[in-house]
Design a protein around this motif. Structure first.
Motif, PDB file in Angstrom:
ATOM      1  N   GLU A 455      -9.302  39.629  13.201  1.00 28.02           N
ATOM      2  CA  GLU A 455      -7.932  39.154  13.375  1.00 28.02           C
ATOM      3  C   GLU A 455      -7.658  37.834  12.635  1.00 28.02           C
ATOM      4  N   LEU A 471      -2.618  47.057  13.479  1.00 29.96           N
ATOM      5  CA  LEU A 471      -2.969  47.921  14.601  1.00 29.96           C
ATOM      6  C   LEU A 471      -2.992  49.377  14.172  1.00 29.96           C
ATOM      7  N   ASP A 474      -5.901  51.030  12.315  1.00 29.59           N
ATOM      8  CA  ASP A 474      -7.214  50.958  12.970  1.00 29.59           C
ATOM      9  C   ASP A 474      -7.416  52.167  13.875  1.00 29.59           C
ATOM     10  N   ASN A 477      -8.977  51.669  17.386  1.00 28.79           N
ATOM     11  CA  ASN A 477      -8.253  50.951  18.435  1.00 28.79           C
ATOM     12  C   ASN A 477      -7.506  51.971  19.296  1.00 28.79           C
ATOM     13  N   ALA A 479      -5.226  51.674  21.280  1.00 27.44           N
ATOM     14  CA  ALA A 479      -3.793  51.402  21.429  1.00 27.44           C
ATOM     15  C   ALA A 479      -2.982  51.886  20.236  1.00 27.44           C
ATOM     16  N   SER A 480      -3.647  52.230  19.147  1.00 23.83           N
ATOM     17  CA  SER A 480      -2.916  52.707  17.971  1.00 23.83           C
ATOM     18  C   SER A 480      -2.583  54.184  18.129  1.00 23.83           C
ATOM     19  N   GLY A 483      -5.520  56.122  16.830  1.00 18.11           N
ATOM     20  CA  GLY A 483      -6.622  55.969  17.779  1.00 18.11           C
ATOM     21  C   GLY A 483      -6.421  56.824  19.015  1.00 18.11           C
TER      22      GLY A 483
END
Length: 675
Positions: A455, A471, A474, A477, A479-480, A483
């Motif tokens: 980050e 985001l 990725d 991740n 939360a993506s 993802g």
């Protein structure tokens, strides 16, 4: 061409030979032991090996070569001839870049000391800001892959080595494939503004812009600038994006970095062919990058490059790395191949593979779609540890046993020839990755070695987007959007491949359903590829925001025009569906067919393969604890162990228990009917 690429290996005459090989570095081994070492290789079940041919090892002074006259271990032609006597196929990698943990990565010192060869960092000072490789035993200046002086030096090396190789090309000789360069990517300085600002590189960048825009007036209109000509365009040396109007300059530089890599690999491939390497495939290996500045699909689409693989050095805790990489190669490449599959590790790596974890990672690679691999290093040498064959031509039993067992498995079950029932592909949005790269800073050479959080290099610049490129690029991740798609697929037991939005139409046509993230923008050409596939019957699921913009964030027609503000729309014989990140798991469950086997707890990973009309079920436990679960089948089946311990079992709900970091394989047959 005497040797051509097949989807499960190399076509040599009327024979398809699997690319299942191991690395042997002839110059690092006693000449008298070569025959015994190659015998040990064959005893482990290998019919093919691979070797580098290092420039600096053979050219000992400018224009002076040692082909065994001084050091008999350097008689590369004798080694190739011995492979032919032993009946071994051979892949060769003559560089010019080698790495192999050699000093200066295998370049002669006088080449990298040439001022006209050196790559430059953004400040451009030759003496203090050449780009440096920080690899043991000590740092060194790295070459610019746009430097004409570098290509002149490389041509001299190819003039010397290619006549030797040309005498031994298959089918009459041992050599079945040749690699063009090695892990070409700015010597791991792969952040957007780290390098290469050498004079020849800037000229190549300006030439690329001229080809793209045609006239300086067209570029000025796009950039909002008043350049007199293309020679006046200077690349960005860090992220200077403040608004959308600054994007074109920066994104073109990011695209140039991709262009330069492909341009260099293709140029080296042409140089090889011009010197007689014209009857076998020429391939390239990517180190590890699945996004910019590497563009696997477009590199493989280049007519000078036959196919592209990606290397993998994974400990047992990195199951998801090898799983994603194998699925990415399966979705993106003509032959899913790992040219360097970690077999042992270099001595300054933090953790050498244990035998059990090497078994786990190897079987996980096949489980997730890999069809070709080269074990690096099959035979040990200095600065390496954990190989199954020692430099003394003996087995290291704790490591060698796995290869012997695998060779016996291949006799009945050639895993490299299996087919997965994958009708779904998850696509990385290549343009989101480009934005992620452009919106970054902290581009010092090897700043990654400091262990700083990712980050710290990510810039948060308000471009009026509905999502965050950092985001949404990725996939790891949760939360993506992408993802979430990965997590949902992995829990459900459904099979899938991975690619990106530069996927070729031919590869895309293999799938019924595609998932792709969008936060409002996507390349118009990629949108048209997807729309043509949908019109032919494909089902596209996109989100969280439909692409109304091109990557420069200017309006463009495409997918959003088909949706016309709705959540779903027909398009030709197919359909497009818009899903938010929250809605995606439910939509995936409704849109996709149920898997043949569903792990109830969703922790064990499963995959069903078919080989010659017979079915195999893989199950992997990617965790540090024993996992016991029930695999619920669509019908009553019988599982007969093929790899791993256990007894046959039968039913529609099958209880299985896997120790930490293990893979089990069963043959699947119909179970007895019940009343």
């Amino acid at each position: 061409m005497a040797v051509t690429l097949a989807d499960i290996g190399l076509q040599i005459g009327d024979q398809v030979v699997p690319v299942y090989s191991g690395t042997v570095h002839y110059w690092r081994l006693e000449r008298a032991l070569w025959p015994d070492i190659l015998d040990r290789v064959k005893e482990l079940g290998f019919g093919m090996i691979e070797t580098y041919i290092p420039w600096a090892i053979h050219e000992i002074e400018p224009g002076v070569f040692d082909w065994g006259q001084i050091d008999d271990r350097k008689d590369v032609e004798a080694f190739i001839s011995l492979c032919e006597e032993k009946g071994l196929w051979l892949q060769v990698r003559p560089g010019p870049l080698i790495n192999a943990e050699l000093t200066y990565f295998g370049f002669p010192k006088w080449v990298i000391d040439d001022p006209d060869v050196k790559a430059r960092t953004a400040t451009g000072s030759l003496h203090i800001d050449s780009a440096w490789g920080l690899h043991p035993p000590h740092q060194y200046p790295v070459p610019s892959y746009a430097s004409e002086a570098f290509y002149r030096w490389s041509a001299g090396w190819f003039d010397a080595i290619c006549p030797i190789l040309a005498r031994h090309l298959a089918p009459n000789g041992a050599i079945v494939a040749v690699q063009s360069d090695n892990e070409t990517c700015y010597f791991f300085h792969d952040k957007a503004y780290a390098t290469d600002y050498a004079p020849d590189s800037i000229r190549l960048y300006q030439s690329m812009l001229a080809d793209k825009y045609g006239t300086i007036a067209a570029l000025n209109e796009t950039y909002g600038c008043r350049y007199a000509d293309f020679d006046a365009v200077d690349p960005p040396r860090d992220c200077g994006i403040e608004s959308r109007t600054d994007l074109p300059l920066h994104l073109d530089w990011v695209a140039y970095k991709e262009f330069q890599i492909i341009w260099a690999v293709a140029r080296f491939a042409r140089m090889l062919r011009e010197r007689g390497i014209d009857s076998v495939p020429i391939y390239h290996d990517i180190a590890f990058q699945e996004a910019t500045p590497l563009d696997t699909a477009r590199m493989e689409a280049n007519p000078d490059i036959d196919w592209v693989g990606m290397n993998a050095y994974c400990n047992k805790e990195q199951y998801w790395t090898i799983a994603t990489r194998s699925r990415f190669l399966s979705g993106q490449s003509r032959l899913p191949y790992v040219p360097e599959f970690g077999c042992g590790l270099w001595t300054h790596h933090q953790k050498t593979f244990e035998p059990a974890e090497h078994e786990f990672i190897t079987l996980s690679a096949y489980m997730n779609g890999l069809r070709a691999l080269n074990f690096y290093m099959l035979v040990e040498r200095e600065r390496w540890q954990g190989s199954p064959i020692t430099r003394h031509a003996t087995f290291r039993p704790e490591y060698a046993t796995f290869y012997q067992d695998l060779a016996r498995l291949f006799e009945t079950w050639p895993l490299y020839a299996s087919r997965r029932s994958s009708e779904t592909v998850l696509l990385f949005n290549y343009d989101i990755g480009r934005h992620d790269s452009a919106l970054s800073t902290l581009h010092l050479a090897h700043v990654d070695l400091l262990g700083l959080p990712r980050e710290l290099g990510e810039l948060e610049i308000d471009l009026g987007l509905v999502g965050d490129p950092h985001l949404e690029s990725d996939q790891g991740n949760p939360a993506s959007w992408i993802g979430t798609a990965f997590a949902t697929m992995s829990r459900s037991g459904r099979d899938y491949d991975v690619a990106d939005t530069h996927i070729t139409p031919a590869n895309l046509a293999r799938y019924r359903t595609a998932f792709v993230p969008s936060i409002g923008y996507m390349d118009p050409a990629d949108q048209q590829t997807l729309l043509a596939w949908v019109a032919a019957g494909g089902r596209l699921i996109i989100g969280p925001e439909p692409p109304t913009l091109a990557p420069y964030l200017r309006p463009t027609p495409g997918i959003a025009d088909v949706l016309t503000g709705s959540r779903s729309a027909r398009h030709g014989a197919g359909s497009i569906h818009l899903a938010s990140t929250c809605d995606l798991p439910d939509l995936m469950d409704r849109a996709l067919d149920r898997a043949m086997f569903v792990p109830d707890a969703g922790v064990l990973q499963v995959s069903v393969h078919e080989i010659n009309g017979r079915k195999l079920l893989y199950a992997a436990n990617p965790t540090a604890t024993t996992q016991t679960d029930t695999l619920t089948s669509v019908s009553r089946v019988r599982l007969t162990p093929v790899w791993g311990t256990g007894e046959a079992c039968e039913g529609a709900a099958l209880a299985v228990s896997l120790p930490p970091y293990t893979v089990r394989i069963w043959e699947v047959t119909d179970g007895e009917a019940t009343a």
